[in-house]
Structure formats: structure tokens, C-alpha cells
Design a protein around this motif. Structure first.
Motif, mmCIF file in Angstrom:
data_model
loop_
_atom_site.group_PDB
_atom_site.id
_atom_site.type_symbol
_atom_site.label_atom_id
_atom_site.label_comp_id
_atom_site.label_asym_id
_atom_site.label_seq_id
_atom_site.Cartn_x
_atom_site.Cartn_y
_atom_site.Cartn_z
ATOM 1 N N ASP A 149 0.822 -1.194 0.000
ATOM 2 C CA ASP A 149 0.000 0.000 0.000
ATOM 3 C C ASP A 149 0.870 1.264 0.000
ATOM 4 O O ASP A 149 0.668 2.191 -0.793
ATOM 5 C CB ASP A 149 -0.893 -0.065 1.243
ATOM 6 N N ARG A 150 1.863 1.269 0.897
ATOM 7 C CA ARG A 150 2.766 2.415 1.000
ATOM 8 C C ARG A 150 3.508 2.636 -0.332
ATOM 9 O O ARG A 150 3.672 3.767 -0.790
ATOM 10 C CB ARG A 150 3.786 2.141 2.104
ATOM 11 N N THR A 151 3.920 1.528 -0.952
ATOM 12 C CA THR A 151 4.694 1.648 -2.195
ATOM 13 C C THR A 151 3.834 2.237 -3.303
ATOM 14 O O THR A 151 4.256 3.148 -4.028
ATOM 15 C CB THR A 151 5.253 0.270 -2.610
ATOM 16 N N ILE A 152 2.608 1.736 -3.420
ATOM 17 C CA ILE A 152 1.747 2.256 -4.482
ATOM 18 C C ILE A 152 1.436 3.732 -4.233
ATOM 19 O O ILE A 152 1.502 4.555 -5.155
ATOM 20 C CB ILE A 152 0.460 1.403 -4.612
ATOM 21 N N LYS A 153 1.156 4.076 -2.967
ATOM 22 C CA LYS A 153 0.880 5.491 -2.676
ATOM 23 C C LYS A 153 2.093 6.350 -3.007
ATOM 24 O O LYS A 153 1.968 7.469 -3.520
ATOM 25 C CB LYS A 153 0.531 5.654 -1.198
ATOM 26 N N THR A 155 12.743 16.196 -3.257
ATOM 27 C CA THR A 155 11.776 15.087 -3.243
ATOM 28 C C THR A 155 10.537 15.541 -3.987
ATOM 29 O O THR A 155 10.340 16.735 -4.185
ATOM 30 C CB THR A 155 11.321 14.708 -1.807
ATOM 31 N N PRO A 156 9.683 14.613 -4.360
ATOM 32 C CA PRO A 156 8.383 15.055 -4.881
ATOM 33 C C PRO A 156 7.537 15.632 -3.750
ATOM 34 O O PRO A 156 8.005 15.747 -2.612
ATOM 35 C CB PRO A 156 7.777 13.788 -5.469
ATOM 36 N N ASN A 157 6.320 15.947 -4.025
ATOM 37 C CA ASN A 157 5.419 16.658 -3.112
ATOM 38 C C ASN A 157 5.517 16.232 -1.645
ATOM 39 O O ASN A 157 5.216 15.100 -1.277
ATOM 40 C CB ASN A 157 3.988 16.463 -3.617
ATOM 41 N N LEU A 173 4.437 13.333 3.722
ATOM 42 C CA LEU A 173 4.090 13.377 5.143
ATOM 43 C C LEU A 173 2.861 12.528 5.426
ATOM 44 O O LEU A 173 2.785 11.812 6.420
ATOM 45 C CB LEU A 173 3.834 14.826 5.578
ATOM 46 N N LYS A 174 1.918 12.586 4.501
ATOM 47 C CA LYS A 174 0.679 11.806 4.664
ATOM 48 C C LYS A 174 0.978 10.319 4.677
ATOM 49 O O LYS A 174 0.439 9.563 5.481
ATOM 50 C CB LYS A 174 -0.260 12.089 3.489
ATOM 51 N N ILE A 175 1.833 9.905 3.768
ATOM 52 C CA ILE A 175 2.128 8.469 3.663
ATOM 53 C C ILE A 175 2.930 8.003 4.883
ATOM 54 O O ILE A 175 2.687 6.935 5.435
ATOM 55 C CB ILE A 175 2.880 8.152 2.343
ATOM 56 N N LEU A 176 3.863 8.845 5.335
ATOM 57 C CA LEU A 176 4.688 8.434 6.481
ATOM 58 C C LEU A 176 3.839 8.318 7.757
ATOM 59 O O LEU A 176 4.018 7.397 8.548
ATOM 60 C CB LEU A 176 5.812 9.439 6.712
#
Ligand code: GLU
Length: 547
Positions: free
Chosen positions: A403-407, A525-527, A532-535
Motif C-alpha cells: 500500500d505504501r509503495t503504491i501510494k 523530493t516530490p510533493n 508526510l501523509k504516507i509516512l
């Protein structure tokens, strides 16, 4: 003794005669202009990029003319054959999704009615034709040893004459049947040579679909057609195979152009219809201002396996091969963005006569562009396939963290200007590693303007306690960073800062860089809001506490 008896004596174990093979492989039932082509690699080393290139060209020619594309394995040079050579050729075609209609598909299976497609399995066929040629007095056994040939060669060099087994140098040409039988009975080793009817002083003009008209002297050399191990040389094997397989266009590397007089001579002697020839220039490389062929020895990119290992997207490699084949492909694909690349019809007259340059830059750009058009899920699936083979630890990680990777791969993807920061599957880990807790250790921080660690900690602490909200969208998030700036004495907008820089400790870009570097270690980095949301809060705090 009749010539027939003589041929039986020399090749007693041949099972069928040529009529048998002529009727076993009848004319193909295809539309009038159908193109029948083959790629005929030898399993004598790694699979060359040129093999895949020819594969792509031939696949296109056959498909667009409702013809047939064959893979034929030319393994008659068994001394030079490498282990798994045949499997690697099949694997290369499979990996790059270049589909042949006929040819071997596994060690023991093949598809198509004109096989076997592996030359070492066609021994009886070649010998049947040699037997026929003995009967016709077109071929003779030759006992000349390697040492004797070497002596001949030296003599020719000394006299400044052409090198080769011809004319008065072709010493076994005139052996009588009795002399031959005697030698065979004495177990002397021998080969079968062509009794060339050609005259070197005669000129012949041939039409090549790529090179145009080419002029050569007639062949007068008595080339070896069948070796002492009972297997044919390339010259003979290709003529027999392309005849029986009904190849209409022989597309091959232009290193064979100079052998054309011999090949045409063989077709003519055997009364076979002569196919069209297209001698294709190799892919070149420019080095120190000089052009040379890409070489197996010097260039890693000559090996198709390198492309797999580096994780080039297959579609991009194929698109690149199309641009090498015909330079007008690029313009066509620009004008027809929605069409499948194979709808473009490759033509011989648009091929580069002297060899197209290998352009890595272009290939990488095609790769970047292609990857930017995929969905995050598609990139994930391809990445996983690549990693399973070449980076198993990373494969395990991204399986656990799907999930994290796809996001992560989805960041800045579905936008008007999607991200194009990687070209190869092998580059992705270096691009996204910081998104994984387990990889984020022993990091080196790329701080920019703000380097005082106490100041950095303060910015982060205020941000987390007062401004961080996991539900903020990008605009809301940035507004908060601006508020944070105002609170701490940084300019919230660049205009103000530029007017009076001395009034501020720094600006909003410096502050967001602090957050960026703290959680990723990188200043590029990108956005960041998405990152931050993903982390998530817990991981962000853990990273801040590492400082
Ligand atoms: N086995 C030959 C080679 O690898 C094939 C040439 C051809 O396509 O006829 O060069």
C-alpha cells in the motif's frame, strides 16, 4: 560405379532424399505479398542487442504483411556453443515480448510446420542435399588437412594472390572416385566442398533492399559446405533452411554481404527460387569521435540481459528499436499517440545504410516518458517482477509494504505534468528508499540554508505541535507552513522576503526544506505534503527524534 552409388558410399546413413524434403515442406499458403522472415542467432555467447533489434524488425514486417516470423537457432558451430545459449535466446525474446510465429519454445518443444528450427536437429536434411549434390557433381570430398591449408595460404600470401581454396589450389577437386574411396577406407578425415562453377573475372550485380545495387565478382572458392562432424557450415545451412522454410526476405547483419555471391550461387545451382536480401547495418556507437559497431567485448549495452538487469521498461526498449529501424517512426508516433507502435510499417528503404547510432539518452527519455504514463499499480507490478529477480530484499519489502509503495509511486503521477524522475526499475529504490522505516537509518542529512540543529529542532517541534494535521490537503498544508513561518520570524511569501531579506531569519522555502530534509534526509523530493501523509504522524515524530 555410378555417381549415385558413389554418393551412397559416402553418405550411407541419410534417411531421405531431397524429393522427400521438398514435398514435406510445401509452399506456404499465404497472401501474395506476405513477408516470411527469420532471426537466426547462434548460441555462441550472450544474446546481442542486435538480435532483439532484428527480432523487432522482423516481427513488424511479418505482422504487417500477414506473413510469418521464425526464430531459427544456428548451432552448427558446436565448438563455440555456450551452455544455456538456446534458452537465453528464447528468454530474451520472451522478456522483450517479441513474438515469433514459428520456432523453439522450450528445450524440447517448438511451434510451426517447417521445423526443426534448431539446425543441429536438421542433420539428415543437410546431408540429403549434399548427397544430391555429390550425385550432380556439385560437391566433392576434400581431405586437405589444416596444416596443408596453412601451407597453401602462405604460398598465396607470398605470391600476393587471393587467399582460398580455388582454381589450382583446390587440390582435391580432381580426385577420382577410386582415390576418394581409398582414402575414406583408410579413415582419413574429410569435409565436403562446393565445386564452384564460378569465375572470379565475371562480375555480378545484386539488388539489396537496404544497400541498393551491389557488385561483386562471381564466387570461385570451393567453400566447405559440410564439416567433418557431419554438420553444415552457415553458408550451406542457411540456403537449405531458407529454401525449405520458404523465407521470402533474408534480413541479416551486413557482415554477410560479402558472402552473397556464394549464397546466390548455391541457390542457383540447386535451382531454388532466390529470396530477397536485406543486409542491415549494425547498431553503432560513437567513441572519441569515431564510429564503431557495439561490441560484445567492450559495451555492456550489447548484452540484452543488461537491459533486463537495469530494468528498462520493455515498451520503451521496443519503441527505441522502432526508432533505430526507421527514423520516421518518431514523427509517426508523435502524430499517432493513440496507435499501437506495431501499426507503423517498417520499410527497408528507410533503414540506415551505414548503421544507426546507439543513443542511450534517447532510450532513457523514452523510458521516463513511458513510466510516467503508467498507473502507480502498473509501475508497482513491473517493479515487483524486476525486484524479485534482481533485488529480492526490496521485493520482500515492497510486498509487505504494498500500500505504501503504491501510494508513494502515485505521488505527482496523475497530473498534467507527471513525475519523470526515474527511467529504470533499478532506479526506483534509490528514489523512494526513505519512505520505508527499515531503510531510514544511518542517514546523512542534506540541510540547506538552515543548519543550526537547535533551530531545526525548534521549527519541527512547533510545526508538529501547532500546525501538523494529517487531514490537510496540499493548500491547507502550505498555509500552515506559512503560519509557522510568521510565528518564527521567517518570510511567509517570497515577494516580501526579496524586498527586505534582512527583516527575516529566512523564508518559507527554507522552512519547508527543514521539514523535508528531517523526514527524508533529502532536499529534493516530490510533493512533501503527500510524503508526510504516507509516512504518518508516528513515523514523522520518530524521525524528528532521531535528530
Ligand atoms: N547465425 C548467423 C549469425 O548469427 C545468422 C545470419 C542470418 O541471419 O542469416 O550471424
Amino acid at each position: 560405379m555410378t555417381r549415385k552409388e558413389y554418393a551412397d558410399f559416402l553418405l550411407p546413413n541419410v534417411m531421405h532424399d531431397v524429393e522427400y524434403y521438398e514435398s514435406k515442406y510445401p509452399e506456404r499458403n499465404l497472401p501474395k505479398d506476405a513477408i516470411v522472415v527469420r532471426v537466426a542467432p547462434s548460441p555462441t555467447g550472450f544474446v546481442h542487442f542486435g538480435t532483439i533489434f532484428q527480432g523487432k524488425v522482423n516481427e513488424n514486417l511479418a505482422k504487417n504483411s500477414q506473413g510469418v516470423f521464425m526464430l531459427r537457432i544456428e548451432d552448427t558451430d558446436q565448438k563455440r556453443e555456450v551452455e544455456n545459449g538456446i534458452e537465453e535466446i528464447m528468454e530474451a525474446f520472451k522478456h522483450f515480448e517479441i513474438v515469433y510465429n514459428e520456432g523453439p519454445i522450450s528445450k524440447s518443444e517448438e511451434k510451426g510446420e517447417y521445423g526443426p528450427y534448431i539446425q543441429s536437429q536438421r542433420k539428415d536434411i543437410y546431408q540429403a542435399y549434399i548427397k544430391y549434390m555429390i550425385e550432380q557433381d556439385m560437391v566433392y570430398p576434400s581431405f586437405t588437412t589444416a596444416e596443408e591449408l596453412e601451407t597453401l595460404r602462405k604460398e598465396q600470401e607470398k605470391r600476393k594472390e587471393r587467399i582460398g581454396y580455388y582454381g589450382r589450389y583446390a587440390i582435391d577437386r580432381n580426385l577420382t572416385m577410386e582415390e576418394v574411396i581409398e582414402k575414406v577406407k583408410n579413415k582419413e578425415e574429410y569435409v565436403f566442398r562446393l565445386k564452384s562453377p564460378g569465375h572470379f573475372s565475371n562480375k555480378r550485380v545484386f539488388e539489396d533492399l537496404v544497400k541498393g545495387e551491389v557488385e561483386f565478382p562471381e564466387n570461385d572458392i570451393d567453400y566447405i559446405l559440410l564439416k567433418s562432424d557431419g554438420l553444415p557450415t552457415y553458408h550451406f545451412a542457411h540456403v537449405i533452411d531458407d529454401h525449405l522454410m520458404h523465407t521470402t526476405h533474408i534480413t541479416r547483419g551486413d557482415e554477410w554481404l560479402s558472402s552473397l555471391p556464394l549464397h546466390i550461387q548455391l541457390f542457383e545451382m540447386l535451382k531454388f527460387p532466390i529470396p530477397k536480401f536485406a543486409h542491415i547495418a549494425p547498431i553503432m556507437k560513437e567513441e572519441n569521435g569515431k564510429r564503431r559497431k557495439i561490441s560484445k567485448r567492450k559495451d555492456p549495452e550489447a548484452n540484452v540481459f543488461e537491459f533486463k538487469k537495469r530494468g528498462f521498461p520493455i515498451v520503451a526498449v521496443k519503441e527505441y528499436l522502432m526508432t533505430v529501424a526507421n527514423s520516421n517512426f518518431e514523427e509517426w508516433s508523435f502524430e499517432n499517440p493513440d496507435k499501437d507502435m506495431d501499426e507503423f510499417i517498417i520499410t527497408f528503404d528507410k533503414m540506415n545504410v551505414s548503421g544507426a547510432l546507439f543513443d542511450m539518452e534517447k532510450l532513457l527519455n523514452l523510458s521516463k516518458n513511458y513510466l510516467s504514463t503508467l498507473t502507480a499499480e502498473e509501475v508497482y507490478e513491473n517493479l515487483l517482477l524486476w525486484a524479485k529477480e534482481f533485488d529480492p530484499d526490496f521485493a520482500t519489502l515492497i510486498t509487505e509494504e504494498k500500500d505504501r509503495t503504491i501510494k508513494t509511486l502515485d505521488i505527482e503521477r496523475n497530473t498534467a505534468k507527471p513525475r519523470k524522475d526515474f527511467a529504470l526499475y533499478s532506479e526506483i529504490k534509490d528514489n523512494v528508499w526513505y519512505m520505508y522505516e527499515s531503510l531510514f537509518k544511518d542517514v546523512t542529512y542534506d540541510w540547506q540554508k538552515i543548519t543550526d540543529i537547535e533551530e531545526i529542532k525548534k521549527i519541527l517541534q512547533v510545526y508538529m505541535t501547532k500546525y501538523y494535521d494529517k487531514n490537510d490537503d496540499n493548500d491547507a498544508w502550505f498555509d500552515k507552513v506559512k503560519q509557522l513561518c510568521e510565528e518564527l520570524g521567517y518570510a511567509a511569501n517570497m515577494k516580501d522576503y526579496k524586498k527586505n531579506p534582512e527583516q527575516y531569519k529566512g523564508n518559507v522555502a527554507d522552512v519547508s526544506t527543514v521539514i523535508r530534509v528531517a523526514v527524508t534526509s533529502s532536499s529534493q523530493t516530490p510533493n512533501l505534503c503527500d510524503i508526510l501523509k504516507i509516512l504518518g504522524k508516528e513515523e514523522i515524530e520518530r524521525r524528528i527524534n532521531m535528530l
